[in-house]
Design a protein around this motif. Sequence first.
Motif, PDB file in Angstrom:
ATOM      1  N   ALA A  47       0.855  -1.192   0.000  1.00 21.15           N
ATOM      2  CA  ALA A  47       0.000   0.000   0.000  1.00 21.15           C
ATOM      3  C   ALA A  47       0.885   1.233   0.000  1.00 21.15           C
ATOM      4  N   VAL A  48       0.545   2.176  -0.872  1.00 24.64           N
ATOM      5  CA  VAL A  48       1.290   3.437  -0.974  1.00 24.64           C
ATOM      6  C   VAL A  48       0.320   4.591  -0.782  1.00 24.64           C
ATOM      7  N   ALA A  49       0.704   5.542   0.065  1.00 25.07           N
ATOM      8  CA  ALA A  49      -0.096   6.752   0.268  1.00 25.07           C
ATOM      9  C   ALA A  49       0.762   7.960  -0.078  1.00 25.07           C
ATOM     10  N   VAL A  50       0.192   8.886  -0.863  1.00 27.72           N
ATOM     11  CA  VAL A  50       0.938  10.032  -1.392  1.00 27.72           C
ATOM     12  C   VAL A  50       0.210  11.328  -1.072  1.00 27.72           C
ATOM     13  N   ASP A  51       0.966  12.348  -0.656  1.00 24.45           N
ATOM     14  CA  ASP A  51       0.423  13.697  -0.526  1.00 24.45           C
ATOM     15  C   ASP A  51       0.223  14.236  -1.943  1.00 24.45           C
ATOM     16  N   VAL A  52      -1.022  14.478  -2.327  1.00 25.67           N
ATOM     17  CA  VAL A  52      -1.319  14.808  -3.726  1.00 25.67           C
ATOM     18  C   VAL A  52      -0.813  16.188  -4.123  1.00 25.67           C
ATOM     19  N   ASN A  53      -0.504  17.033  -3.161  1.00 31.03           N
ATOM     20  CA  ASN A  53      -0.096  18.405  -3.453  1.00 31.03           C
ATOM     21  C   ASN A  53       1.411  18.627  -3.399  1.00 31.03           C
ATOM     22  N   THR A  54       2.171  17.554  -3.049  1.00 26.07           N
ATOM     23  CA  THR A  54       3.628  17.697  -2.979  1.00 26.07           C
ATOM     24  C   THR A  54       4.382  16.514  -3.573  1.00 26.07           C
ATOM     25  N   GLY A  55       3.751  15.364  -3.687  1.00 29.51           N
ATOM     26  CA  GLY A  55       4.447  14.157  -4.123  1.00 29.51           C
ATOM     27  C   GLY A  55       5.158  13.445  -2.989  1.00 29.51           C
ATOM     28  N   ALA A  56       4.959  13.885  -1.756  1.00 29.21           N
ATOM     29  CA  ALA A  56       5.596  13.247  -0.600  1.00 29.21           C
ATOM     30  C   ALA A  56       4.926  11.905  -0.295  1.00 29.21           C
ATOM     31  N   ILE A  57       5.738  10.888  -0.032  1.00 29.37           N
ATOM     32  CA  ILE A  57       5.210   9.572   0.338  1.00 29.37           C
ATOM     33  C   ILE A  57       4.857   9.588   1.822  1.00 29.37           C
ATOM     34  N   LEU A 116       7.827  12.081  -6.976  1.00 33.78           N
ATOM     35  CA  LEU A 116       7.626  11.433  -5.685  1.00 33.78           C
ATOM     36  C   LEU A 116       8.921  11.469  -4.873  1.00 33.78           C
ATOM     37  N   HIS A 117       8.796  11.626  -3.577  1.00 35.05           N
ATOM     38  CA  HIS A 117       9.986  11.652  -2.729  1.00 35.05           C
ATOM     39  C   HIS A 117       9.688  11.128  -1.335  1.00 35.05           C
ATOM     40  N   LEU A 118      10.687  10.446  -0.777  1.00 34.47           N
ATOM     41  CA  LEU A 118      10.615   9.908   0.585  1.00 34.47           C
ATOM     42  C   LEU A 118      11.289  10.826   1.586  1.00 34.47           C
ATOM     43  N   VAL A 119      12.183  11.708   1.120  1.00 38.22           N
ATOM     44  CA  VAL A 119      12.959  12.552   2.017  1.00 38.22           C
ATOM     45  C   VAL A 119      12.332  13.933   2.118  1.00 38.22           C
ATOM     46  N   ASP A 120      12.136  14.382   3.354  1.00 36.53           N
ATOM     47  CA  ASP A 120      11.608  15.727   3.604  1.00 36.53           C
ATOM     48  C   ASP A 120      12.741  16.737   3.742  1.00 36.53           C
ATOM     49  N   GLN A 121      13.774  16.375   4.527  1.00 34.33           N
ATOM     50  CA  GLN A 121      14.921  17.268   4.695  1.00 34.33           C
ATOM     51  C   GLN A 121      16.106  16.519   5.297  1.00 34.33           C
ATOM     52  N   TYR A 122      17.283  17.150   5.153  1.00 36.20           N
ATOM     53  CA  TYR A 122      18.514  16.620   5.734  1.00 36.20           C
ATOM     54  C   TYR A 122      18.978  17.574   6.826  1.00 36.20           C
ATOM     55  N   LEU A 123      19.409  17.011   7.965  1.00 37.10           N
ATOM     56  CA  LEU A 123      19.858  17.825   9.083  1.00 37.10           C
ATOM     57  C   LEU A 123      21.254  17.381   9.517  1.00 37.10           C
TER      58      LEU A 123
END
Length: 877
Positions: A378-388, A752-759
Amino acid sequence: MLERRKFDITRYNILIVIMTVIFSIIMVRIFFLQVVEGQEYKERSNNKSIREIPDAAPRGKIVDVKGNVLAASTQGYMLVYNQTDDSDKVFFTTMSKVFKILDESGESQQDDFELKIDPYKFEFRSDDEETRKALEIKFKRDRGLNEPIEKSIKSKNKDISGDELKSLVNKELLKISPEDTFKKLVKQYKIGSDYSLEQQRRFMIVKDTLKMQSFSGYKPATVAGNISRETAFKFLQMLNDLPGIDVTTQPLRSYPNGDLGSNFIGYISKISSDYERYTEKGYDVSSDYVGQAGIEGALEDRLKGSKGGKIVKLNKNGRIIEELGEREAYPGQTVQLTIDKDVQKAAETSLENTLASLRADPYRMRGSNTSNATRGTAVAVDVNTGAIVAMAQVPRYDPNLFALPGRLSSEQYNEYFSPDLEQFGRNYIQSRGITANYPGESEEDVLNTLFPIDKSIKNNTTIRKDVYDIYPKPFYNYATQSLIPPGSTFKPMTAIAGLETGVITPYFTMEDKGYFYQGSKKVTFDTDGPQGVVNLITAIQKSSNPYFMTVAEKLRNAFGDDILAKYAWKFGLGISPDSKVKPATGIEIPENFGQVYNTVSNKNTYASIYLLKTMEVLKGGQDDYGHEVVTLDLYDNGSDSAEVKNIKNNIKTLIKNSIKEGKTAFDKSKYSELFSELVKADPNNKKEVSDSQMDNLLNVVYSITISDANAQLKVPANVENAAIGQGLNQFTPLQIANYAATIANGGTRYKLHLVDQYLNAEGKVIEKVKPEIIEKTGVKAETIAAVKQGMNAVNERGTAAQVFSGFPITTAGKTGTAQSLGNQEQVGRTDYAEYIGFAPLDKPQIAVCVVLFDGGQGGFGAATVARDIYDAYYSVK
C-alpha cells in the motif's frame, strides 16, 4: 638625500637579520627532529605497541516527518582483543576464560563468520546462487586457499595465462567443501584438535577477524558487541587476568520499531561487493558495515559520518596506556522522511489483517481462491507535494537482525536468502490440491513445473526457481519493484483520453450486455455480467468493460494505436520509447518503471517473447502444429567460439526484425545463409541440412515470426485490452499511486519523494526537499471533474460501497481486478486485488494505491486497507 639612503640601508639590514634568525630556528628544529629525536620516532614507527585504533562514526538517524526515530545510533559496550606478541602467547587460555564469562553472563560472541558447522556450510547473504559462488571464492582466496592450487597448476603448465589460471583455480576452490575449508583453517590458525568443534570455531572467528583486518592495518578484533553494562564491568575488573582483552564503546545501529517500514528503510550489513569502490572511499572492507537497500543504501554517503581514530600506546597485555593523538569522529546526517509513522503502522497492520482474513476464508469471492494471499503493498501520497506518507508491505523483515553480527539465526538465513523451495513447493502443491490440475502427472512432475531446477547454475541438482512468483520475498520491495497489470484502476485513464480527444462526452451512453466483440470474437465477462445502460459516471461506478473497450475502439479508429499511451504518459504510466528522460517517479530508492501499451514497446515485447518461442521450437524439432523441423540450438553455450556467437546473434537479430517488421524483413536467402554457416561452424549443431529440410525450416520460422507474432501486433484487441488495464500494461504500485494523485490534484504530476529534509548532527537543516513538478498534464478541469464524479460513485454506490458505507469523509476511488498469470488457476494463483482512491473528494490531500497479490477482487480487501489508511491519516474515530 644622504639621510634617506642611510635609513633605507638600515631597514634593509634589519630585514636580513630577521630572516636569518627565522631560517636558523627552522634549521635547528629540523636538525633536532631528524638527528636528536629521529631515532625515537623511528622506533615508534616500528614499535608494535604504537597503534592507530579507528573510531567509528555514529550513523545518522532516520526519522519520520514528525521526528519519530526510525533508525538510530546508540552507544554500546564492546569487548575487543588487542593482538600483541605477549597476548598471543596465551591466546587460547585467555579466550577460553572469555567465552566462559560470556556464556555465564548470557552474552553472545560476535559472529558474522560465514563458515558454519553442524552441519558444515557457507552462509553468504545473497539469494542469488552465482553471487554466493563468487563470495565463496573470495572467502577462500582471502584466506590463502588458492596458493597451493596455483602452485600445483603452474608446476604442470608454466606458460598458462593469468586469466586461465584464475579460472582453473576458482573451479578448484569451489570443489573444497565447507568441512575441508574448516579443517584447513584449523590448521592455518594452529587451533588444537583437543578442543570441540564449537570451541574451534569460536577461536577461529577471532583469529580470522585479526587476519582479515591485517590487510588494512591494525584494528582490534571485536569479540562481543553490545554487551550489557554489568558484563562490561565484570570484564573491566578482570583485565589483569585477560591479556589482550579490553572494553570499549561503539555506536550501534538500532531500529526501535522493529520491522516497521523495513521495505524503504533498508538495513546495514557487512560489505559483500564493490570492494574496490568502498576501499577508495576509505572503508575497511574487512569489518565496516554499509547501508543495504532502501534509504540506508541509497543515502549511505549522507548517513555514514566521518571516521575518527586514536594513536595509542599499548602495554605488553594489549591495553592502552597512553593516547598520543586523536582525530574526532563526526556523526552522519539525519535524514527526515516524509513518512508518517502512525499512518505507516496502520497500513501495515491493515495489510496483515486483511491478508489473514482472505487466507482464512479463501472462497468468499466468486471465481477466486485467496488461500495464497501472503503478499500485499500500500502506498499513500500527498497529492499536493508528491511526498510519500506511507509505503507498507507484507512480508517484511526486522533490520535489527543485521545491525550486529550473530543475531541472524541459520533458520532466518535460510528463510531470507536460501529458502527450501522444494519443501515449500511440496507443501504448496499438497495444501491446494494442485496435482489435480495436471492429469496423469505426479507430484514430482508438478513440482518440477512450478519450481524447476535452476539449470542456469552449472552442475546444479538441488536449487530451484520460483518461476510463477509464489514464494513471499521479505527483501523485495513490492511497491517499487513489482510490475503488475493495473486492471480496472486504469479505466479513469481511458475515460480521460476519451474525453480529452472528444470521442466521447460524459453523457455518452451504451448498453453493457456483458460481452464485447473483438472483431468476430465474442469476449464474455462472466464475473461482472450485464450492467445495463451506462454512461461515463455509471461505467466507472460499475466498472463496465464493454464501455471502456468501446471507448478504446473509438480512440483507435480516430487517432491510431498510440493515442491512449500519449495520455497515460502524462500521468506517469510509462514513458515514450523515444524520450531521452530517464523513466522514474523520482523516488530516492531504486525502482522499476512500467509501460503502457504502445506500438514500439509492443513490437519489442513480442520480438523477445517469440524469439524464445522460435528457439524453443528449433531446439525441440517440432512446432505447435506437429510439424517436424531440423533441430538447431540457438541458445548460448559456454563452449561457443567467437565465430559461432556472432552467427547465433545474427540469426536472433534477423528473427526479431522479422517479428517487428513483418514480411518485408523476412529474407529467406539471409536465413538460409546464416543457418548454413551455423551447422558448419558449430560442433554442437554439426549436421547436413538438405534443401528440403532448409525449406521446411524456413517455413516453420516464417509461421512463428510472421503468421503468428507479427500478425498479432496489428489487432485492435491490443488497445481494447489496454483500455481495461490488461494486455501489455504493467506498472509499479508506486506509479499507480502517482497517477491517482495526479487525478486528485487536478492534473499536476509531482516527483515522488521519501525525504523531507537533511539535518546535521546538531539538528540544523542542511537541505530541504521542495515539491517538484514533473509535468502539468493540461487536462481540462471538466474532464477531471467528470472522472472524479465517477470515482466518487464507486465508493458511494459502486464496487467499493460496502467498504465505505458510513465513512464520515467523502472519498473517491476505483477498484481493480487483474490476472496475475495467463494460467493462474493451474499454478494455484488468483487475481491481483487492487484499489486506488483519494480523500477528501472536494479538496484531496492524500491518494492511495493498494495491491493484494492473489487477493481476488479489489472491492473488498484492497479497499479495506485504503479505508484504514484514511482512518489513521485523518484520525477518524
